[in-house]
Design a protein around this motif. Structure first.
Motif, PDB file in Angstrom:
ATOM      1  N   THR A  99       0.836  -1.194   0.000  1.00 50.62           N
ATOM      2  CA  THR A  99       0.000   0.000   0.000  1.00 50.62           C
ATOM      3  C   THR A  99       0.873   1.247   0.000  1.00 50.62           C
ATOM      4  OG1 THR A  99      -1.687  -1.163   1.258  1.00 50.62           O
ATOM      5  CG2 THR A  99      -1.807   1.241   1.221  1.00 50.62           C
ATOM      6  N   ALA A 100       0.542   2.211  -0.873  1.00 52.51           N
ATOM      7  CA  ALA A 100       1.317   3.442  -0.946  1.00 52.51           C
ATOM      8  C   ALA A 100       1.104   4.270   0.308  1.00 52.51           C
ATOM      9  CB  ALA A 100       0.901   4.244  -2.175  1.00 52.51           C
ATOM     10  N   ASP A 101       2.135   5.022   0.702  1.00 53.52           N
ATOM     11  CA  ASP A 101       1.985   5.904   1.852  1.00 53.52           C
ATOM     12  C   ASP A 101       0.998   7.016   1.505  1.00 53.52           C
ATOM     13  OD1 ASP A 101       3.518   8.575   1.170  1.00 53.52           O
ATOM     14  OD2 ASP A 101       4.743   6.926   0.409  1.00 53.52           O
ATOM     15  N   PRO A 102       0.431   7.703   2.503  1.00 52.39           N
ATOM     16  CA  PRO A 102      -0.613   8.709   2.244  1.00 52.39           C
ATOM     17  C   PRO A 102      -0.176   9.804   1.270  1.00 52.39           C
ATOM     18  CG  PRO A 102      -0.541   8.174   4.571  1.00 52.39           C
ATOM     19  CD  PRO A 102       0.626   7.474   3.959  1.00 52.39           C
ATOM     20  N   ALA A 108      -2.911  17.652   4.220  1.00 53.09           N
ATOM     21  CA  ALA A 108      -4.066  18.550   4.179  1.00 53.09           C
ATOM     22  C   ALA A 108      -4.037  19.440   2.945  1.00 53.09           C
ATOM     23  CB  ALA A 108      -4.111  19.400   5.447  1.00 53.09           C
ATOM     24  N   ASP A 109      -2.845  19.937   2.577  1.00 54.86           N
ATOM     25  CA  ASP A 109      -2.708  20.745   1.354  1.00 54.86           C
ATOM     26  C   ASP A 109      -3.148  19.941   0.135  1.00 54.86           C
ATOM     27  OD1 ASP A 109      -1.643  22.984   2.637  1.00 54.86           O
ATOM     28  OD2 ASP A 109       0.427  22.298   2.388  1.00 54.86           O
ATOM     29  N   MET A 110      -2.665  18.708   0.056  1.00 50.28           N
ATOM     30  CA  MET A 110      -2.991  17.877  -1.106  1.00 50.28           C
ATOM     31  C   MET A 110      -4.486  17.576  -1.176  1.00 50.28           C
ATOM     32  SD  MET A 110       0.180  15.198  -1.450  1.00 50.28           S
ATOM     33  CE  MET A 110       1.843  15.770  -1.777  1.00 50.28           C
ATOM     34  N   ASP A 111      -5.102  17.405  -0.013  1.00 48.07           N
ATOM     35  CA  ASP A 111      -6.546  17.179  -0.010  1.00 48.07           C
ATOM     36  C   ASP A 111      -7.290  18.391  -0.566  1.00 48.07           C
ATOM     37  OD1 ASP A 111      -6.343  14.630   1.000  1.00 48.07           O
ATOM     38  OD2 ASP A 111      -6.679  15.217   3.086  1.00 48.07           O
ATOM     39  N   LYS A 112      -6.823  19.602  -0.231  1.00 48.89           N
ATOM     40  CA  LYS A 112      -7.436  20.817  -0.764  1.00 48.89           C
ATOM     41  C   LYS A 112      -7.287  20.880  -2.283  1.00 48.89           C
ATOM     42  CE  LYS A 112      -6.594  23.663   3.355  1.00 48.89           C
ATOM     43  NZ  LYS A 112      -5.826  24.827   3.883  1.00 48.89           N
ATOM     44  N   VAL A 113      -6.098  20.512  -2.764  1.00 51.42           N
ATOM     45  CA  VAL A 113      -5.847  20.511  -4.207  1.00 51.42           C
ATOM     46  C   VAL A 113      -6.772  19.525  -4.904  1.00 51.42           C
ATOM     47  CG1 VAL A 113      -4.160  19.950  -6.001  1.00 51.42           C
ATOM     48  CG2 VAL A 113      -3.459  21.278  -3.988  1.00 51.42           C
ATOM     49  N   LEU A 114      -6.912  18.362  -4.331  1.00 52.54           N
ATOM     50  CA  LEU A 114      -7.746  17.326  -4.932  1.00 52.54           C
ATOM     51  C   LEU A 114      -9.194  17.787  -5.033  1.00 52.54           C
ATOM     52  CD1 LEU A 114      -7.573  14.478  -6.072  1.00 52.54           C
ATOM     53  CD2 LEU A 114      -7.997  13.590  -3.773  1.00 52.54           C
ATOM     54  N   VAL A 115      -9.702  18.378  -3.974  1.00 56.19           N
ATOM     55  CA  VAL A 115     -11.077  18.887  -3.988  1.00 56.19           C
ATOM     56  C   VAL A 115     -11.225  19.989  -5.038  1.00 56.19           C
ATOM     57  CG1 VAL A 115     -12.780  20.195  -2.660  1.00 56.19           C
ATOM     58  CG2 VAL A 115     -11.587  18.271  -1.601  1.00 56.19           C
ATOM     59  N   ALA A 116     -10.229  20.889  -5.104  1.00 58.07           N
ATOM     60  CA  ALA A 116     -10.301  21.992  -6.054  1.00 58.07           C
ATOM     61  C   ALA A 116     -10.255  21.509  -7.493  1.00 58.07           C
ATOM     62  CB  ALA A 116      -9.149  22.971  -5.794  1.00 58.07           C
ATOM     63  N   ILE A 117      -9.387  20.539  -7.787  1.00 57.13           N
ATOM     64  CA  ILE A 117      -9.290  20.029  -9.151  1.00 57.13           C
ATOM     65  C   ILE A 117     -10.592  19.363  -9.570  1.00 57.13           C
ATOM     66  CG2 ILE A 117      -8.215  18.255 -10.607  1.00 57.13           C
ATOM     67  CD1 ILE A 117      -5.570  18.906  -9.269  1.00 57.13           C
ATOM     68  N   ALA A 132      -0.042   8.317  -2.278  1.00 52.66           N
ATOM     69  CA  ALA A 132      -1.400   8.036  -2.731  1.00 52.66           C
ATOM     70  C   ALA A 132      -2.110   9.310  -3.172  1.00 52.66           C
ATOM     71  CB  ALA A 132      -2.189   7.360  -1.603  1.00 52.66           C
ATOM     72  N   ARG A 133      -1.907  10.366  -2.433  1.00 49.76           N
ATOM     73  CA  ARG A 133      -2.566  11.635  -2.785  1.00 49.76           C
ATOM     74  C   ARG A 133      -1.967  12.248  -4.037  1.00 49.76           C
ATOM     75  NH1 ARG A 133      -3.728  10.697   2.303  1.00 49.76           N
ATOM     76  NH2 ARG A 133      -5.596  11.620   3.258  1.00 49.76           N
ATOM     77  N   ARG A 134      -0.655  12.150  -4.192  1.00 48.84           N
ATOM     78  CA  ARG A 134      -0.035  12.642  -5.426  1.00 48.84           C
ATOM     79  C   ARG A 134      -0.625  11.927  -6.640  1.00 48.84           C
ATOM     80  NH1 ARG A 134       4.990  15.364  -5.156  1.00 48.84           N
ATOM     81  NH2 ARG A 134       5.507  14.506  -7.201  1.00 48.84           N
ATOM     82  N   ARG A 135      -0.751  10.601  -6.529  1.00 47.94           N
ATOM     83  CA  ARG A 135      -1.320   9.837  -7.641  1.00 47.94           C
ATOM     84  C   ARG A 135      -2.765  10.246  -7.894  1.00 47.94           C
ATOM     85  NH1 ARG A 135       0.991   3.862  -5.826  1.00 47.94           N
ATOM     86  NH2 ARG A 135       3.165   4.214  -6.471  1.00 47.94           N
ATOM     87  N   ALA A 136      -3.516  10.473  -6.812  1.00 51.08           N
ATOM     88  CA  ALA A 136      -4.919  10.868  -6.959  1.00 51.08           C
ATOM     89  C   ALA A 136      -5.028  12.237  -7.625  1.00 51.08           C
ATOM     90  CB  ALA A 136      -5.603  10.885  -5.595  1.00 51.08           C
ATOM     91  N   ILE A 137      -4.119  13.139  -7.279  1.00 51.89           N
ATOM     92  CA  ILE A 137      -4.134  14.482  -7.878  1.00 51.89           C
ATOM     93  C   ILE A 137      -3.827  14.401  -9.375  1.00 51.89           C
ATOM     94  CG2 ILE A 137      -2.844  16.659  -7.977  1.00 51.89           C
ATOM     95  CD1 ILE A 137      -2.655  16.456  -4.872  1.00 51.89           C
ATOM     96  N   PHE A 138      -2.806  13.620  -9.733  1.00 50.73           N
ATOM     97  CA  PHE A 138      -2.463  13.472 -11.148  1.00 50.73           C
ATOM     98  C   PHE A 138      -3.622  12.846 -11.924  1.00 50.73           C
ATOM     99  CE2 PHE A 138       2.198  13.148  -9.708  1.00 50.73           C
ATOM    100  CZ  PHE A 138       2.381  14.511  -9.881  1.00 50.73           C
ATOM    101  N   ALA A 139      -4.266  11.848 -11.329  1.00 47.97           N
ATOM    102  CA  ALA A 139      -5.390  11.186 -11.997  1.00 47.97           C
ATOM    103  C   ALA A 139      -6.564  12.140 -12.143  1.00 47.97           C
ATOM    104  CB  ALA A 139      -5.802   9.943 -11.203  1.00 47.97           C
ATOM    105  N   ALA A 140      -6.854  12.917 -11.095  1.00 46.13           N
ATOM    106  CA  ALA A 140      -7.965  13.864 -11.148  1.00 46.13           C
ATOM    107  C   ALA A 140      -7.703  14.940 -12.194  1.00 46.13           C
ATOM    108  CB  ALA A 140      -8.184  14.490  -9.775  1.00 46.13           C
ATOM    109  N   ALA A 141      -6.449  15.383 -12.288  1.00 52.91           N
ATOM    110  CA  ALA A 141      -6.107  16.391 -13.286  1.00 52.91           C
ATOM    111  C   ALA A 141      -6.309  15.853 -14.701  1.00 52.91           C
ATOM    112  CB  ALA A 141      -4.656  16.851 -13.087  1.00 52.91           C
ATOM    113  N   ARG A 142      -5.898  14.607 -14.931  1.00 50.29           N
ATOM    114  CA  ARG A 142      -6.115  14.006 -16.255  1.00 50.29           C
ATOM    115  C   ARG A 142      -7.603  13.905 -16.562  1.00 50.29           C
ATOM    116  NH1 ARG A 142      -1.966  10.525 -14.509  1.00 50.29           N
ATOM    117  NH2 ARG A 142      -3.508   8.942 -13.941  1.00 50.29           N
TER     118      ARG A 142
END
Length: 207
Positions: free
Chosen positions: A2-5, A46-55, A8-18
């Protein structure tokens, strides 16, 4: 495994951006807007979570941007707005405040609706404002030199307010942030801007 938090969030951000159709410039502009940090490096969970929601929220409206708008200009506008915030020229760095200023300047309701010509005019107006706050922009333009110009302008304000003494900006920042004595990266210079900007904003106003 399992990827560390953080991973995991970096991957989620890249996927959401795509999924939202955002390229790297778009994604960085969102990151800067919601966290004050253009890069994922140095962000908290917490920063990454904000980015994910915004994207995920931004993606729905992206197809409605006018033809001729430029994503690089949007990122530049956000960088200038945050510079003015750290210079204590702007009280609120959030999107609503920038959109309100853009509307007063151009009559356009929001930053994302600017066409290329209007975006250039906004950038020049923000640069002129920053110049009045003491930023000596480089000629010809150089991104790293311009970052350093913002550092120097904030430092000058701290000197006027007697917030710092007995140091040069470089010596002070190298000591406080453990930066190398020369050749700071863009990320390190952005860190210096935020550090000095927080000092300026937390102190009494001497403008």
């Amino acid at each position: 495994m399992t990827a560390d938090p953080m991973t995991a969030r970096r991957r989620a951000i890249f996927a959401a951006a795509r999924d939202a159709g955002l390229d790297e410039d778009d994604r960085r502009a969102v990151q800067l807007r919601v966290t004050g940090k253009p890069s994922l490096t140095g962000m908290t969970v917490a920063d990454m979570d904000k980015v994910l929601v915004a994207i995920r929220g931004d993606g729905a409206g992206r197809s409605h941007r006018p033809v001729g708008s430029t994503r690089a200009h949007v990122g530049k506008i956000w960088a200038l707005w945050w510079s003015l915030y750290w210079l204590r020229a702007v009280d609120r760095p959030e999107e609503a405040a920038l959109n309100a200023w853009v509307k007063r300047q151009t009559g356009v309701d929001a930053l994302r609706f600017l066409d290329h010509k209007s975006a250039v005019a906004v950038i020049e107006a923000l640069k002129a404002w920053a110049a009045r706050e003491g930023v000596a922009w480089s000629v010809p333009p150089c991104a790293q030199a311009d970052r350093r110009a913002v550092v120097d302008a904030i430092w000058a304000k701290l000197l006027v307010g007697n917030r710092v003494s007995g140091h040069t900006a470089d010596a002070f920042l190298c000591e406080r942030l453990h930066l190398p004595p020369k050749r700071w990266t863009d990320r390190q210079t952005d860190e210096a801007i935020r550090f000095l900007g927080r000092m300026l904003r937390e102190g009494p106003c001497h403008d």
